[in-house]
Design an enzyme around this catalytic site. Structure first.
Site, PDB file in Angstrom:
ATOM      1  N   LYS A 131       9.008  88.271 -35.620  1.00 20.86           N
ATOM      2  CA  LYS A 131       7.761  87.517 -35.477  1.00 20.86           C
ATOM      3  C   LYS A 131       7.527  87.170 -34.019  1.00 20.86           C
ATOM      4  O   LYS A 131       8.261  86.364 -33.447  1.00 20.86           O
ATOM      5  CB  LYS A 131       7.791  86.222 -36.291  1.00 20.86           C
ATOM      6  CG  LYS A 131       6.411  85.530 -36.333  1.00 20.86           C
ATOM      7  CD  LYS A 131       6.483  84.100 -36.773  1.00 20.86           C
ATOM      8  CE  LYS A 131       6.689  83.155 -35.631  1.00 20.86           C
ATOM      9  NZ  LYS A 131       5.520  83.088 -34.689  1.00 20.86           N
ATOM     10  N   GLU A 175      18.666  80.760 -28.425  1.00 21.57           N
ATOM     11  CA  GLU A 175      18.537  80.648 -26.965  1.00 21.57           C
ATOM     12  C   GLU A 175      17.401  79.674 -26.725  1.00 21.57           C
ATOM     13  O   GLU A 175      16.241  79.987 -26.966  1.00 21.57           O
ATOM     14  CB  GLU A 175      18.273  82.029 -26.349  1.00 21.57           C
ATOM     15  CG  GLU A 175      18.550  82.083 -24.848  1.00 21.57           C
ATOM     16  CD  GLU A 175      17.302  81.845 -24.018  1.00 21.57           C
ATOM     17  OE1 GLU A 175      17.094  80.670 -23.606  1.00 21.57           O
ATOM     18  OE2 GLU A 175      16.553  82.796 -23.787  1.00 21.57           O
ATOM     19  N   CYS A 182      12.972  79.240 -19.441  1.00 19.11           N
ATOM     20  CA  CYS A 182      13.964  78.346 -20.039  1.00 19.11           C
ATOM     21  C   CYS A 182      15.076  78.019 -19.059  1.00 19.11           C
ATOM     22  O   CYS A 182      15.678  76.947 -19.127  1.00 19.11           O
ATOM     23  CB  CYS A 182      14.536  78.977 -21.296  1.00 19.11           C
ATOM     24  SG  CYS A 182      15.162  80.651 -21.055  1.00 19.11           S
ATOM     25  N   GLU A 189      12.337  68.946 -20.087  1.00 16.68           N
ATOM     26  CA  GLU A 189      11.941  70.304 -19.714  1.00 16.68           C
ATOM     27  C   GLU A 189      10.418  70.345 -19.560  1.00 16.68           C
ATOM     28  O   GLU A 189       9.679  70.194 -20.537  1.00 16.68           O
ATOM     29  CB  GLU A 189      12.391  71.309 -20.773  1.00 16.68           C
ATOM     30  CG  GLU A 189      12.141  72.748 -20.368  1.00 16.68           C
ATOM     31  CD  GLU A 189      12.674  73.751 -21.376  1.00 16.68           C
ATOM     32  OE1 GLU A 189      13.103  74.837 -20.952  1.00 16.68           O
ATOM     33  OE2 GLU A 189      12.650  73.453 -22.592  1.00 16.68           O
TER      34      GLU A 189
END
Length: 422
Positions: free
Chosen positions: A114, A190, A224, A321
């Site tokens: 997906k 991850e 990331c 983040e």
């Protein structure tokens, strides 16, 4: 299918992506907003190399013979996990597709993938290339949809044997919980990061400034592993801040199809607003805004390259983040202090150190709890080298030989023999 034939098919897919490289890069830019030159030179190049790397592994994955006691012949087999659900993010759509497809197909699995709802176009085009390459029907299935529906269905399905997810730590929790509630499927994650980028006073200052700029602003800051906590030794702090601000002010932004632009728009309005809200929190909590700090124009989701100095560890911009073009520069005094502060985070995806002293470099590399540490560089990736996080940055590894482990089950076979010669 013979293992070597799987390698042939992966190489054929890589060849087709090479053939259509310009078109795929254009689609990636259209969908994601990243500069076309980056999509072409980085995303496509790394994706193709990844598939070719794992094509080479296809017929080299095997078990061992084991000398157990007694008259027995014992060996192991590395068998495919089975049906693998793969959920990929919007920041590197094509590259994450390659990172997932390569090891799963090399080891003989079936895939349900997906793509992110924001960026499905390159995945859908690659589906047509997979068919053209000659993969058997049903081996790779690419479905579009939203996370709470399509993503949840993959994570919870009783007939999915493994799920691989790249995205936020928040959603990583949901995926892991869904796997636990259903069939205890294997999970690799991850996830997010708040990576320390440490600059010592003996570093080449200009090189460290440029590397740190790249570490944060690459891909509009939507990485990331972005070097989003820049720790600079107090002896060079002021000079580093000055040069970093000068570099940020020179950063060009605009139409991502214009090769003169380094920065495109953020992915969507929701992400842009999240970044702007965190910028405001930095101002309110006492960080010094050196440049940027707001939206660029009123068309598109562009944010000015932003640099904060005098940032302290308790501020939201130092802990959360941001996933945008916002640089936080913090001051440190000595190596023990900076290692402790670098590790004071729930994340552990990556880190970097800039120094000419090999002893400092090794001390940081071994002392920081992160899955990848770069020395005098940043964002250097190769299909041969594993990538993944400590702590809440995820579990498992992608790329390299390590990346194969999550896609196989190890079976032990023991057979009675009349006599063993050993």
């Amino acid at each position: 299918m013979d293992a070597s034939e799987r390698g042939v098919l992966l190489n054929r897919l890589a060849d087709l992506m090479e053939r259509d490289r310009e078109y795929l890069a254009s689609l990636e830019t259209l969908d994601n907003g990243k500069p076309f030159q980056i999509a072409y030179a980085a995303d496509l190049a790394l994706s193709i190399k990844c598939l070719r790397y794992y094509a080479g592994w296809a017929d080299k994955i095997h078990g061992k013979t084991i000398p157990i006691d007694g008259d027995y012949f014992c060996y192991t087999r590395h068998e495919p996990v089975g049906v693998c659900g793969q959920i990929i993010p919007w920041n590197f759509p094509l590259l994450m597709l390659a990172w997932k497809l390569g090891p799963a197909l090399a080891t003989g699995n079936v895939i349900i993938m997906k793509p992110a709802e924001q960026t499905p176009l390159t995945a859908l085009y690659v589906a047509s290339l997979i068919k053209e390459a000659g993969f058997p029907p049903g081996v790779v299935n690419i479905i579009t949809g939203y996370g709470p529906t399509a993503g949840a269905a993959i994570s919870e399905h009783m007939d999915v044997d493994k799920v691989a997810f790249t995205g936020s730590t928040e959603v990583g929790h949901i995926v892991l919980q869904a796997a636990g509630r259903s069939n205890l499927k294997k999970v690799t994650l991850e996830l997010g990061g708040k990576s320390p980028n440490i600059v010592f006073s003996d570093a080449d200052l200009d090189e460290a400034v440029e590397n740190s700029h790249f570490a944060l602003f690459f891909n509009q800051g939507q990485c990331c592993c972005a070097g989003s906590r820049t720790f600079v030794h107090e002896d060079i702090y002021d000079d580093f801040v000055k040069k970093s601000v000068e570099r940020a002010k020179k950063r060009t932004m605009g139409n991502p199809y214009d090769s003169s632009n380094e920065q495109g728009p953020q992915i969507d309005e929701e992400q842009m607003n999240k970044i702007l809200e965190l910028i405001e929190s930095g101002k309110q909590e006492g960080a010094k805004l050196q440049c940027g700090g707001g939206r660029e124009g009123d068309k598109g989701y562009f944010i000015k390259p932003t640099v904060f100095s005098d940032v302290t560890d308790h501020m939201r911009i130092a802990k959360e983040e941001i996933f945008g073009p916002v640089m936080q520069i913090m001051k440190f005094k000595d190596i023990n202090e900076v290692i402790e502060r670098a590790n004071t985070t729930m994340y552990g995806l990556a880190a970097a150190v800039h120094t000419t002293d090999v002893n400092k470099a090794i001390a940081i590399a071994h002392g920081v709890r992160a899955g990848t540490v770069w020395i005098n560089c940043f964002d250097v990736f190769g299909a041969q080298a594993p990538f993944g996080g400590y702590k809440m940055s995820g579990s498992g590894r992608e790329l390299g030989e390590y990346g194969l482990e999550a896609y196989t089950e190890v079976k032990t076979v023991t057979m009675k023999v009349a006599q063993k010669n050993s």
